[in-house]
Design an enzyme around this catalytic site. Sequence first.
Site, PDB file in Angstrom:
ATOM      1  N   HIS A  61       0.839  -1.212   0.000  1.00 12.25           N
ATOM      2  CA  HIS A  61       0.000   0.000   0.000  1.00 12.25           C
ATOM      3  C   HIS A  61       0.869   1.254   0.000  1.00 12.25           C
ATOM      4  CE1 HIS A  61      -4.042   1.848   1.350  1.00 12.25           C
ATOM      5  NE2 HIS A  61      -3.258   2.817   0.921  1.00 12.25           N
ATOM      6  N   HIS A 233      -5.156  -0.304   5.767  1.00 12.07           N
ATOM      7  CA  HIS A 233      -4.775   0.568   6.906  1.00 12.07           C
ATOM      8  C   HIS A 233      -5.774   0.593   8.053  1.00 12.07           C
ATOM      9  CE1 HIS A 233      -7.343   3.224   4.584  1.00 12.07           C
ATOM     10  NE2 HIS A 233      -6.419   3.526   3.715  1.00 12.07           N
ATOM     11  N   ASP A 309       1.165   2.657   3.781  1.00 13.58           N
ATOM     12  CA  ASP A 309       0.323   3.759   3.291  1.00 13.58           C
ATOM     13  C   ASP A 309       1.201   4.986   3.019  1.00 13.58           C
ATOM     14  OD1 ASP A 309      -1.838   5.208   2.437  1.00 13.58           O
ATOM     15  OD2 ASP A 309      -2.748   5.469   4.414  1.00 13.58           O
TER      16      ASP A 309
END
Lengths: 438, 339
Positions: A61, A233, A309
């Site tokens: 991610h 997340h 993220d």
Amino acid sequence: MKRLLRGGRVVDPASSRDGMFDVLIDGDRIVKVGKDIPIDGAMVVDVPAGFVVCPGLIDMHVHLREPGQEHKETVATGVASAVAGGFTAVACMPNTAPINDNAGVTEFILKKAADAALARVYPIGAVSKGSNGEQLADIAELKAAGCVAISDDGRPVKTALLLRRALEYAGMFGMPLLEHCEDQSLKGEGVAHEGYHASALGLRGIPGVAESIMAQRDIAISEIAGVPVHICHMSAASTLRAVREGKGHDVKVTCEVAPHHFTLTDEALSTPVSYDTNTKMNPPLRSAFDRDEMVKGIADGSVDAIATDHAPHHYDEKKVEFDQAPFGIVGLETCVPLCFDRLVHRGSIGLSKLVALLSTNPARILKIAGGALAEGALADITVLVPDAQVTVDPSKFRSKSRNTPFGGWQLRGAVAATIVGGRTVYVNESTHGAARFQ
Amino acid sequence: MSGSRKSTGATKWRWNMIEQQVPAVPAVSTLRHKDLLGIADLTPDEILLILDTAEAMREIGYRPIKKVPTLRGKTVVNLFFENSTRTRTSFEIAEKRLSADTLNIAAATSSVSKGETLVDTALNLEAMAPDMIVLRHASSGACHLLSRICRAGIINAGDGMHEHPTQALLDAFTIREHKKRIAGLKVAIVGDLLHSRVLRSNVQLLTKLGADVWVSGPPTLMPPGIEREGVRPTTNVEEAVDGADVVMLLRVQLERMQGTFFPSLREYFAVFGMTRERLKLAKSDVIIMHPGPMNRGVEIASEVADGPYSVILEQVANGVAVRMAVLYLLAGAEHEAAA
């Protein structure tokens, strides 16, 4: 050319290996893992004591920002940051400008990645055209162009119906759907976790339930579609509860947690300084209870992956009023030290579990190569030094952006070297003994 | 101007009176801050110092020549990104009474409308070396942002939903004047608690000085974790007002509302509006406060706002003295830092 990584501790959950082994690389492949492999003309690299050889880490991610926001990051700087963080592969979210909802954008990203020739890049395509939740993107076309998954990250798939159709349709190609869980009405104009700290600072709150209510929807839809859904997340204890319940009922749900969510809490909004925009991310830093639950979920196996993220933003964009600042922090180059310091050295997980979370499981969820030190597999290898002391210095980041709340932090655990396709693409010069992997 | 002209007949004055009459402020200035960002940063002693200094400053307002040279040669910029009548005017009068050079920048007329960031606006002002910037801004924390990049002292004149410290100081000044103390008083604060910076500053100040603070409003407008500030939250307004020495109403901030917090203004008034009836529960010498601007018939009935217990206009009057004290003490801190 053959290289023999000799005598290091090899940790490879895929083959249940954790012990002293040799790894023989020929060209871009691993040809053998075992004890006392004959040198047979190979260049020998004696792995120093205390170093760990594991399958290349995979960050499932990240935001590479190209095309469209090259002032924040490019594919080239993003993969440079990735390998410096020990990642041999990253999966990049489609919220670029334009959105990666067609083969043209996917091919552009892959071309940039090939030019950079550092970490592997696996593009993630949009679920819906323009990620606006109306009409499905051309998912077969995205798949053919090289996308490995779909997501409307930055926002959730807009309706339960569209999510159902997307899961069913993408399931045909075995493409996982990665979901950003957030009920937009409960989020409102929130900028920080709803609780005492945001309230005292006069910041609008985002409750944990904004995440978990959407995760519950997604898990329910995944169940009737019979197709896996992956929760991105995860930050709230209530979401973890929903995931556990789904797993308990054999729903094919997986989830990831970002290092900042198992490290920081919403107290960071006011400590050590107030309104630091590098403490603003979405989902927000949550309560100490939520943070502790994330650690427990990682320890007990409820959490499948750790993903950063990685969300680079230009310093101008973060140097504004808190409520005006964009959400997100960079994460690629602080992930490994945080994982070691907060999870391994505090006894929550062992090394093997760490490698599973950062390599084996992401490869399995995304159905991509890597994640194992198997004979015949791509020689994507990360070398770690669990006991090296690291001081986080954002000025040395390879990323184009420096937006991190961890600047100056002293952590224990580092990356020594990163090898992609048999080629050493990163050596940590400040780690004694790492140079031999060059 | 007209004020001073009128007084020339009554008082024999000389130009150098301005030079001589420096107010009798407390001997030791211990306000060692560059900025006033919020009450949260102040100790009880510092709050009392500001209030005591304001007592001395108020006397200047009674003079025929309402001016002292304390801040002569200092430049103060009033940078207002939100509309304000009371606060801006109050600061400007305070600055002028202290002989500061002042200038007002309203967001609508500055380059903000050209898309300049707050930081750039501040750095441009900073380049012209102002001594203090009085900032009002719609974003919580805007003053913290400027305090990190500006050498000039920053005075928070209201930042988003965060704090409005000079309002709380003038409220405390007004309460102390009527009740001679703050410790032990029951203070009921009623209204839109969630969106109120006046609430947050008052909670900080009143709890630091030992008041028994009750806050009341609909659950939809209750700030999360407010009980951790040492106040007593209740949705029962009668419980909050019962036996109160001070009742402070907060504006229902229609401009900060997003979504539906309560069904209608009419229903809000029915459940939480401060009526003469509800006020009977309070102590007989209760005082009624409101930071303004009031929504008559929403949070407060007109007969209460205009009634005998109301000190709402005194609050406004005291604002000037309190702001003079803050300006004076911060300028003093600057001297100490330089020395």
